[in-house]
Structure formats: structure tokens, C-alpha cells
Design an enzyme around this catalytic site. Structure first.
Site, short mmCIF file in Angstrom:
data_model
loop_
_atom_site.label_atom_id
_atom_site.label_comp_id
_atom_site.label_asym_id
_atom_site.label_seq_id
_atom_site.Cartn_x
_atom_site.Cartn_y
_atom_site.Cartn_z
N HIS A 115 8.53 -3.08 0.85
CA HIS A 115 8.66 -3.14 -0.60
C HIS A 115 8.29 -1.82 -1.28
O HIS A 115 8.62 -1.60 -2.44
CB HIS A 115 7.85 -4.30 -1.18
CG HIS A 115 6.37 -4.10 -1.17
ND1 HIS A 115 5.54 -4.63 -0.21
CD2 HIS A 115 5.55 -3.43 -2.02
CE1 HIS A 115 4.28 -4.31 -0.48
NE2 HIS A 115 4.27 -3.58 -1.57
N ASP A 145 7.86 -7.11 5.96
CA ASP A 145 7.45 -6.11 4.97
C ASP A 145 6.97 -4.82 5.63
O ASP A 145 5.96 -4.25 5.22
CB ASP A 145 6.37 -6.67 4.04
CG ASP A 145 6.28 -5.88 2.73
OD1 ASP A 145 7.21 -5.10 2.45
OD2 ASP A 145 5.28 -6.04 2.01
N SER A 219 -0.44 -0.42 -1.02
CA SER A 219 0.54 -1.00 -0.12
C SER A 219 0.92 -0.03 0.97
O SER A 219 1.24 1.13 0.72
CB SER A 219 1.80 -1.40 -0.89
OG SER A 219 1.60 -2.57 -1.62
#
Length: 456
Positions: A115, A145, A219
Site C-alpha cells: 500500500h 501487503d 508502514s
């Protein structure tokens, strides 16, 4: 609210939406690579460990294109022609930030989150020593992911991969990343839980939960042990108010490493399947089956001609181990098989009538999702489209105002049983619905919660 840590161009926007965390995890380290956290027996202070490993964590800046906001009147062709407006709306650049981890110093491989780089037109990587490089996207996998980048650079530092299976609740861990684009930041905490799943029913999940502070921009960053071993990729948080509350999740590095291997070889993840529909072995079910087992996956059905059928697996068998490693439940088995390359051999240990048996089989490739014919769906569920979803059935779409919508079915629901009879494919769902003349009870997952939807 579950937050998937998305990229965000503005801090305020991130706080109320998703938290984008970027991380990179493992591959086999070449002999010439400079690896840190060698696992020596001499205990070192945390500052000493961080001084060695932080050069392996990078900041990632992503440029993507977003359509410019326009007035609805601009969609009117007569209005556009009258004012001589351009036919195509202008796009504006959008900037976002995340993190990544160098896992191969010689080849320049960096792991991060899908993402973080999804839709990117340009990806820039900045090292701790402030060197900046343009990164190439090797491949990306939405289901886990995980994404893999590559930079052409020298004198890189790579993290050594740890073993997530040796983690215990209470172990000290450190999260390293680029929160809010501020620059490299280190936070500490403990392992709060292991093998978390159910946050995204379509994904492959086996999260490490931690209370180390994770925020937007983290992230893809590293989750490391106190001695500097890379064990996870920071990916998501649960944030009721949009900020960190001490509930963060990381993808285990063994899962990320398996994805990385396939991305290098194929540019994509070619998932495996053995053709079984499964459910968790609960204490009540174990008692009913008269077996002495606490964990495992119960085989609800076996597809005709599948590797499982050819190996002799039957409905009612309880799979307890894959390749010598015990499994905790259906999600664990799904992860193990799904991340096994198509064509590979796996050894399955299962219980039948309390007797432990072992079989080997070749994993098939996961075929494209099949959809149900609308003519085969009962009128009470008209307007719904279904597709296979790795051992369950996904509600791909529900037309607004349709009988299916009025019955309470929603897009994104995952159906696991019809009238208490497990379903693993669209074909099974269609057959069971066709056999049902009275009330339909759909056992399904929605937003991580399991519920029973009654359709009359």
C-alpha cells in the site's frame, strides 16, 4: 477502527484515514553483503544495537498522480464545449511517505508494503546517510501487503533475518520507520500477541501484534528484536481515534521472505492450493469427534480431482502439520499452502479416527476466481455476484436496492457456510442454494466479525 496504514500526503489526512507503514524483509544474505545483528553471545546495549541496524532502514517518498477535483458541471459535454474546456481533466501530483528495509546489500533489495507504493509513478529512497536513489519496483503482492524494491547503490547495510516462530509474548521489540515523514524514528515495546488474523478476510494474515508506537509513515518499517534481528514488517494499526493507541501489527518476516522469493523469480506471487475447504478445530468440535487435539484445521470438503483428493484426504480429517510444523488453525494452514509455490511438494500430517497419518502432495497453482451464474442464484439473492476467495466465497458485488441488498447481504461479505453446511467454492454455494427451498441461513464474515444472516 482498523487502519491499514496507508500513504498520506498530509498529516491530518493520515490521522483520520489509514496509516501507511513501509517495510522490507528478508532474503538469503549473500556472503559479500554487510549484515548486522550477527547474533553474537555478548549482550549489547540497545543504543549500540540501534547504531548498527538503523542504516538498514530507509525512508521512501512516493509520487503518484491523482485526478484534479472538478465541478460536476464539467462532466456535462455541452458545458465543456461552451466554455472550451479541455476534454481530459488535469492530473495533479500526490506525494506520500513510508519506510523500507534493506535485506540484500549486494543486490539492493528493499522490502516495503504494497500500500506504500501502490499506484506510484516514481519511488525515491533516502538512506540514513542522506544518499537518495530512485527505486525500481520489482513486484508487489496486495494479499500480504508486501512489495519489493531495488536500488542501484553501493556500501549498503542489510538487516539479518530473525525467526518469528521463536518469538514469545512479552519479548522486547523495536519499531523503526519514518512516521509522518519526520525522518527515522525508533520506538520500543513488547510482543503483545502472535498469529493475529481476521483483520482482512481476503488477505493472508499471521500478524505479530505489538504496542511499540506505530504511526502513519511507519508502514514497511522494521520490527526488530532487542538484539537487532528483523522479525516483522510494520503494516497496520487499530486506531479508534485515528492515532496510535498501542495496537500495531507487523507481517512476520518469514511470510515476507516467501513473498520476496516469488517476486524475484516471477515478478508476482503464484499461490498454491490443494483443493480443500477448511474450518478451525474448536474444543467443542474436538470433543464431538472424540480426538485429543487442541489445534488444527478440519477438512469440511475436498474438491474432485484436487491434490488433496488424489492424496487420500477426506472430509472430516484434521490437518495438524505441514512440512513438519504444527498449524494453529485454518488461517495458518491457508497461509502455509497459499505461500507455497505452485508445483512444490508439501507433507501433510492429519488425524483420521484419532490415528495420525502423513501424506505428500504437489501443490497446484491458484486458478483465477470463478463467478456464479446469475441464473443459478435464487431470486431471494438476486443482484449479488459471488467469486471464489481462497477456500471461501466472496460477495464480489451487491446491486443497490436488489433482493440481495434488502436481505442484508453486503459487498465484501465472505460466506463460509449455507444452513451450517460449509462452502469453499462458488460451485458449492450454487449447488447448496439450489437445494434449499426454505429459509437460507448464511454463515459469513463481515469486517472481521462472524455473523449469521437469515434470508426468508
Amino acid at each position: 477502527m482498523f487502519i491499514g496504514l496507508p500513504r498520506a500526503p498530509q498529516i491530518a489526512a493520515i490521522l483520520v484515514t489509514c496509516l501507511t507503514l513501509s517495510f522490507s524483509g528478508g532474503a538469503v544474505q549473500p556472503a559479500a553483503a554487510q549484515d548486522v545483528a550477527s547474533g553474537g553471545h555478548v549482550e549489547r546495549s540497545l543504543p549500540d544495537v540501534l547504531e548498527e541496524i538503523t542504516p538498514a532502514v530507509v525512508n521512501i517518498a512516493v509520487t503518484s498522480r491523482a485526478p484534479a477535483e472538478t465541478n460536476p458541471l464539467f462532466n456535462d459535454p455541452y458545458f465543456r464545449r461552451f466554455f472550451d474546456l479541455p476534454q481530459m481533466p488535469q492530473q495533479r501530483p500526490r506525494m506520500s511517505a513510508g519506510s523500507g528495509v534493506i535485506v540484500d546489500a549486494d543486490k539492493g533489495y528493499i522490502l516495503t508494503n504494497h500500500h506504500v507504493v501502490d499506484g506510484a509513478s516514481e519511488i525515491a529512497v533516502t538512506l540514513k546517510d542522506r544518499r537518495r536513489f530512485t527505486a525500481e519496483l520489482v513486484g508487489s503482492d496486495k494479499a500480504t501487503d508486501i512489495a519489493l524494491l531495488r536500488v542501484d547503490a553501493s556500501n549498503l547495510t542489510a538487516l539479518r533475518l530473525g525467526d518469528p516462530s521463536r518469538l514469545r509474548v512479552g519479548d522486547s521489540v523495536v519499531a523503526i520507520g519514518n512516521p509522518f515523514g519526520l525522518g527515522q524514528t525508533v520506538t520500543s515495546g513488547i510482543v503483545s500477541a502472535l498469529s493475529r488474523s481476521g483483520l482482512n478476510v481476503e488477505g493472508y494474515e499471521d500478524f505479530i501484534q505489538t504496542d511499540a508506537s506505530i504511526n502513519p509513515g511507519n508502514s514497511g518499517g522494521a520490527l526488530v528484536t532487542a538484539d537487532g534481528q528483523l522479525v516483522g514488517i510494520n503494516t497496520a494499526i487499530i486506531a479508534p481515534a485515528g492515532g496510535n493507541v498501542g495496537i500495531g501489527f507487523a507481517v512476520p518476516i518469514d511470510m515476507a521472505s516467501a513473498v520476496m522469493t516469488q517476486l524475484i523469480e516471477h515478478g508476482e506471487v503464484r499461490r498454491g492450493r490443494i483443493g480443500v475447504s477448511i474450518q478451525d478445530l474448536t474444543p467443542d468440535l474436538a470433543e464431538a469427534l472424540g480426538i485429543d487435539a487442541s489445534f488444527g484445521a478440519v477438512v469440511a470438503s475436498v474438491e474432485d480431482g484436487s491434490p488433496a483428493e488424489q492424496a487420500g484426504i477426506q472430509a472430516g480429517d484434521i490437518i495438524v502439520a505441514v512440512d513438519g510444523r504444527e498449524i494453529s488453525g485454518s488461517a495458518d494452514l491457508r497461509n502455509r499452502i497459499g505461500l507455497s509455490p505452485a508445483g512444490s511438494r508439501v507433507e501433510i500430517v492429519y488425524l483420521r479416527d484419532g490415528v495420525r497419518q502423513t501424506v505428500a502432495m504437489t501443490v497446484n497453482g491458484e486458478s483465477g476466481p470463478s463467478r456464479a451464474s446469475t441464473s443459478a442464484i435464487p431470486d431471494r439473492l438476486a443482484g449479488a455476484e459471488f467469486q471464489d476467495a481462497s477456500g471461501n466465497v466472496l460477495v464480489a458485488n451487491v446491486a443497490p436496492g436488489s433482493p440481495a441488498a434488502q436481505a442484508g447481504l453486503r459487498t465484501g461479505d465472505v460466506i463460509v457456510a449455507v444452513n451450517r453446511r460449509p462452502v469453499g467454492t462458488v460451485a458449492e454455494l450454487t449447488r447448496l442454494l439450489g437445494e434449499t427451498r426454505g429459509t437460507i441461513a448464511l454463515d459469513l464474515f463481515r469486517g472481521g466479525a462472524r455473523l449469521l444472516l437469515v434470508v426468508r
